[in-house]
Design an enzyme around this catalytic site. Sequence first.
Site, mmCIF file in Angstrom:
data_model
loop_
_atom_site.group_PDB
_atom_site.id
_atom_site.type_symbol
_atom_site.label_atom_id
_atom_site.label_comp_id
_atom_site.label_asym_id
_atom_site.label_seq_id
_atom_site.Cartn_x
_atom_site.Cartn_y
_atom_site.Cartn_z
ATOM 1 N N ARG A 1 -12.436 -4.872 -7.097
ATOM 2 C CA ARG A 1 -12.023 -5.541 -5.866
ATOM 3 C C ARG A 1 -13.245 -5.838 -5.001
ATOM 4 N NH1 ARG A 1 -8.094 -3.205 -1.185
ATOM 5 N NH2 ARG A 1 -9.957 -1.956 -0.877
ATOM 6 N N PHE B 1 0.862 -1.181 0.000
ATOM 7 C CA PHE B 1 0.000 0.000 0.000
ATOM 8 C C PHE B 1 0.900 1.234 0.000
ATOM 9 C CE2 PHE B 1 -2.788 3.184 1.986
ATOM 10 C CZ PHE B 1 -3.925 3.030 1.196
ATOM 11 N N ASP C 1 2.574 -6.057 8.013
ATOM 12 C CA ASP C 1 1.353 -5.257 7.933
ATOM 13 C C ASP C 1 0.183 -6.228 7.782
ATOM 14 O OD1 ASP C 1 -0.868 -3.775 7.039
ATOM 15 O OD2 ASP C 1 0.393 -2.280 6.063
ATOM 16 N N TYR D 1 -10.419 -1.057 11.092
ATOM 17 C CA TYR D 1 -11.694 -0.663 10.495
ATOM 18 C C TYR D 1 -12.114 -1.541 9.323
ATOM 19 C CZ TYR D 1 -8.172 2.031 7.882
ATOM 20 O OH TYR D 1 -7.049 2.423 7.189
ATOM 21 N N LYS D 2 -11.329 -2.548 9.008
ATOM 22 C CA LYS D 2 -11.698 -3.462 7.925
ATOM 23 C C LYS D 2 -12.415 -4.678 8.514
ATOM 24 C CE LYS D 2 -7.654 -1.931 5.258
ATOM 25 N NZ LYS D 2 -8.328 -1.023 4.318
#
Length: 409
Positions: free
Chosen positions: A380, A137, A206, A231-232
């Site tokens: 996605r 990312f 990560d 938050y995922k």
Amino acid sequence: MSDVTASDLNALAEKARELDTADELGKLRERFVLDDAGDTVYLDGNSLGALPAHVPGRVEDVVRRQWGELRIRSWTESGWWTAPERIGDRIAPLVGAAEGQIVVGDSTSVNVFKALVGAVRLAGEGRDEILVDATTFPTDGYIAESAARMTGCTLRPLTPAEVPGALGDRTAAVLLNHVDYRTGRLHDLPALTAAVRRAGAVSVWDLCHSAGALPVGLDAHRVDLAIGCTYKYLNGGPGSPAYLYVRSDLQSRFDSPLPGWNSHAEPFGMRLSYEAGDGAVRGRVGTPDILSMLALEAALDVWDGVPVDAVRAKSLALTDFFLECVEAYVPAGRVESVTPAAHAERGSQVALRTDDAGAVMERLIAAGVVGDYRAPDVLRFGFTPLYLGFAEVERAARVLADQLAAAAA
């Protein structure tokens, strides 16, 4: 879907019903605030998890009673001061860690910085090279570049597959993603961690796209440092605080580049010189963001009694079924899956490549299937086992086929 027969549709719809009937985790859906299954299919939980239904009431209590009535007393009486470690211990079993090794607070980006600079300092003299996942990312890459400049290290971007061959006596730290955010590829954390350890370097993982979707095994595989968002798949809410894992035997040597008053051995001593506290508290910096932190703590209740292995099994079943439906409904060659077919190499998302991905995703969202688009050509879809059902997956594939046909017309 002109080549798809009514028999094909019926067969896959029936299979979805059978899978939903047998789904041990299906009852967990009622713990979340969601649209009716026939209205919207939410396949973007790998960007923002759904709201657990009990969280608003808990947050109201935090605001009205803990803040509104108790005010400053809540730092002790409501447990605000100990929240970063307490909530870290709630996350620990979801990533395969014992208690006392995870602290919650700050953003993912800030924790990447703390972990990576801390890793270089742990590695010691003579090691002046940082290896970073070239497919990471973007923020991880930006921070790795900055950390390299600040520590006098050379930065080498590599694919995870290239890392074992690049490790050497100069390697200080290696920053890798457990799951590739674009493709959903699951990297081999055990083997890569072992390779980093043999080279005498420090591993930093990560976990943003794996925690809450599959077993991680931080302690079992002797990962050195790890960070992740909440938050995922952990459903902590937009901007909910991230976390930092420091393996217990490294904590006494972990030297954070952000030594705030909250991590001081005597935080209320107000001393001019810094002395780090003991344990995971070393990962703290400043005053915790209490409102979002306690919303996260409430959200983690949905995990009570939920085995991560069962979540992983359903995740693979959901993604397998989606790929099966896409193959049946979408004309050959219209999309290409860039997510590995092998279970050992797949996270909890499916990425499909098509030239007009941006326009197609806009059509999908308008039609009630919410995924997301990653430039230049990736559709996605995230599969969240706690609240997603198989009938929704089948519907999403049908709508995808319809919208691809409409886009090509």
